[in-house]
Design an enzyme around this catalytic site. Structure first.
Site, short mmCIF file in Angstrom:
data_model
loop_
_atom_site.label_atom_id
_atom_site.label_comp_id
_atom_site.label_asym_id
_atom_site.label_seq_id
_atom_site.Cartn_x
_atom_site.Cartn_y
_atom_site.Cartn_z
N CYS A 17 0.84 -1.20 0.00
CA CYS A 17 0.00 0.00 0.00
C CYS A 17 0.88 1.25 0.00
O CYS A 17 1.74 1.41 0.87
CB CYS A 17 -0.93 0.01 1.21
N LYS A 65 0.62 -9.20 -0.86
CA LYS A 65 0.65 -8.31 -2.03
C LYS A 65 1.79 -7.31 -1.83
O LYS A 65 1.87 -6.66 -0.79
CB LYS A 65 -0.68 -7.57 -2.20
#
Length: 691
Positions: free
Chosen positions: A429, A468
């Protein structure tokens, strides 16, 4: 302009006729009407057919958010910022206007269990007098054969009819509702995390919380003889709550320091003191398994079942490391190969949008990113992000945290309370608010902490753990290729690689060559999923053919701009979708939204808000029939153009006022003084010079 340059050249010529006679280059103004498709593409402009081009509007500066079309009349007065207390009072006053949900459902003022103490209105006639007009159309619950749970407060009340359905059918179609008892335990810091804490302790990752644990055990030992059973139990519970609370406070503090620092390690002096006086317990040093076992036996502390299991696992490691089961061997199997994966999208990746994408062909869905700290605090709004619809047959949740203890406890809690197929940990992020807390892409600079988070989380639950990541934190300093071989050994089932660094954001195209390189370096038991700029079935085919080892591709912005991309990939075609078909897709989203958020006024406006957030992306779609070259690339900036009909022209407008008008076609007029500004800068395009 060329005349001015020529005049200036003549005036400054002092070296004779030879220099004065040099030709002056004139700059020809670029025109989209005369440019070829190749020239437009070189400038990252969409090659739209000439017959659909039109002159640009007089002023483009007003269109940055164009909120003037929907804002209340502005005045010269500066609005004073309201305090939290004032906002709370206004919400309380507003709740007295709203009809009690129980009374609205049953149409009986005596049905509310709170009677006069209820904070909502019980006057049915007064509510009907001030209620907004009904919206045209049919109630989404009645249309699905269910009884509307909102009764008199439903904005589609006129379409209600006697139906034998159950108003609780929503709870059957959705799952992962937040349990009130769980919330109460989280609020009071009484929730236990047996597996996570045992694993953290065995790896020496509890940090300063071990001091509290040791104090707890010593207190329990001393109170066994001096207190009765009830008193000893109360002391133990209070000590446990204090320990968990202290651990949370310590682990959530963002300690400033260089990015290269992996973990806070104990001082040598503290370690020597601990060796001299073993009765004080561990004060933050990293214990190995043998030392922990010896300390437990030496001090005579009560040994729990979890500690026995840890001792057994430690003995196995000492005997033969090959006998120890790898975390992946105990997990449920999940296969991402060739499955269409809808990315977890903040704000716009809500449950109604995921339902829509499932209808259009998506195979794998994932909830919006939830912050671990907020989940551990029992915030209902954060837990709502974990909600799942029954149509999502392969569903995961995405969480984001800074430290192994908070992440592992959330993983254990989700595995216990929710029904999910996998848990994804976001380590990519780019948002400043997340990075400043040492979470998200900040973890890319702390590989040891990445390892600890994945290792602990994957070892305490059977649910597959995926992560991720981005290529790197800083542009030009890629590092995932050096970690990819280890990620599988840490216990992760799959890794999604976004082909950009945190510093790049969306300023350049995704680096798929680097994704291919990482995929080939990965172990065979780790599934690698690529992410970035998948916008047509040709992109999907290219990535799969260029790198057969790639398990799948995650689709993010492409699904927001044109959610029918899943249909295009499965049917292997470019869908020249009409404006009417696009409007029907929006109607489906509105129907799903009303069923999820409610058909009362609050639910209608919540649905409108998320519809407008989605429309701030969809206007970027250029219909196939308007392009000279297909498929459209995600970084193409369109010139000023119009559609094949008025509705298509309205849908491609970048004006927020036009988005509001589309919402009024589906949800009725907006309330007086309505304002909207997109949360994300979705109208930003890659610059041509950035590739």
């Amino acid at each position: 302009m060329s005349d001015v340059i020529a005049e200036h050249a003549v005036d400054t010529s002092v070296e004779g006729d030879a220099k004065a006679a040099l030709p002056v280059q004139s700059t020809k103004q670029f025109s989209v009407y005369e440019a070829t498709s190749e020239e437009l593409i070189e400038r990252s402009m969409a090659p739209i057919k000439k017959e659909f081009l039109c002159p640009p509007p007089p002023s483009r500066s007003v269109k940055q958010n164009d909120a003037a079309d929907v804002r209340a009349p502005q005045s010269g007065l500066v609005q004073e910022k309201k305090s939290k207390r004032q906002l709370k009072r206004e919400r309380r006053e507003q709740s007295t206007i709203n009809l009690c949900p129980q009374v609205a459902r049953t149409e009986d003022v005596d049905s509310c269990q709170y009677k006069d103490k209820c904070r909502f209105n019980h006057d049915i006639e007064a509510f009907k007098a001030q209620k907004a007009d009904d919206i045209e159309g049919q109630c989404p619950f009645v249309a699905s054969g269910m009884k509307c749970a909102y009764g008199l407060s439903c904005r589609f009340l006129g379409s209600h009819r006697d139906i034998t359905g159950n108003s609780d059918d929503k709870e059957k179609s959705e799952m992962n509702f937040f349990n009130k008892e769980t919330q109460r335990l989280l609020w009071k810091n009484k929730m236990t995390f047996t597996n996570a804490d045992a694993k953290l302790k065995s790896l020496g990752l509890l940090g300063h919380a071990k001091k509290s644990n040791a104090a707890e055990e010593i207190t329990a030992e001393k109170t066994q003889n001096g207190m009765n059973g009830t008193q000893a139990t109360e002391v133990a519970v209070d000590s446990a709550v204090s320990s968990e609370h202290t651990s949370e406070m310590i682990q959530d503090v963002d300690i400033p320091g260089p990015l290269e620092t992996e973990e806070v390690r104990p001082m040598k002096k503290a370690k020597s003191e601990d060796q001299k006086n073993s009765k004080t317990g561990d004060v933050g040093g990293v214990y190995d398994g043998v030392k922990l076992e010896e300390e437990t036996k030496k001090n005579g502390y009560p040994t729990s079942k979890a500690n026995v299991e840890d001792e057994d696992s430690i003995k196995i490691v000492e005997t033969d490391s090959s006998l120890k089961l790898h975390p992946r061997e105990k997990k449920k199997l999940i296969d991402f190969r060739d499955k269409l994966y809808l990315a977890p999208l903040t704000t716009v990746g809500n449950l109604p949008f995921r339902r829509l994408c499932k209808v259009l062909g998506a195979d794998v869905t994932c909830g919006e990113m939830a912050m671990c700290t907020n989940l551990l605090q029992g915030q209902a709004s954060e837990w709502a992000l974990l909600r799942r619809h029954s149509s999502e047959d392969l569903f995961g949740v995405q969480i984001c945290g800074s430290y192994p203890d908070t992440v592992s406890r959330v993983v254990e809690l989700i595995d216990r309370e929710c029904t999910v197929d996998f848990i994804d940990i976001n380590m990519g992020c780019p948002i400043d608010m997340v990075v400043n807390k040492s979470a998200g892409s900040a973890l890319l600079n702390k590989p040891l902490r990445m390892k600890n988070i994945v290792e602990v989380s994957s070892s305490i639950v059977e649910t597959p753990i995926t992560i991720k990541v981005r290529t790197a934190f800083f542009e030009g300093k890629n590092r995932i290729d050096s970690l990819i071989a280890d990620i599988g050994n840490w216990g992760a089932t799959a890794v999604t690689i976004h082909g950009r660094s945190r510093q790049q954001r969306y300023s350049k195209s995704a680096d798929w060559d680097y994704i291919y390189q990482c995929t080939k370096n990965a172990t065979t038991n780790l599934q690698v999923i690529g992410n970035g700029d998948v916008y047509s079935y040709l992109d999907w085919n290219k990535h799969k053919s260029d790198c057969p080892e790639l398990s799948s591709c995650m689709i993010a912005r492409g699904a927001l701009i044109k959610p029918w991309i899943f249909t295009e990939i499965k049917e292997q075609r470019h869908w020249d979708i009409t404006s009417g078909e696009r409007l029907n897709i929006m109607k489906d989203f509105v129907r799903f939204g009303l069923q999820h958020w409610g058909s009362d006024t609050k639910g209608v406006e919540t649905t409108r808000h998320f519809l407008l957030e989605w429309l701030s992306y969809t206007f970027r779609y250029i219909p196939v029939g308007l392009l000279d070259v297909i498929p459209q690339q995600i970084n193409w900036r369109p010139p000023s153009y119009f559609g094949r009909d008025d509705l298509e022209t309205l849908m491609m407008s970048e004006s927020a006022g036009d988005w509001v008008r589309i919402s009024e076609m589906l949800l009725g007029k907006v309330p007086e003084g309505f304002t909207f500004a997109p949360k994300h800068k979705s109208n930003a395009y890659d610059r041509a010079e950035n590739g």
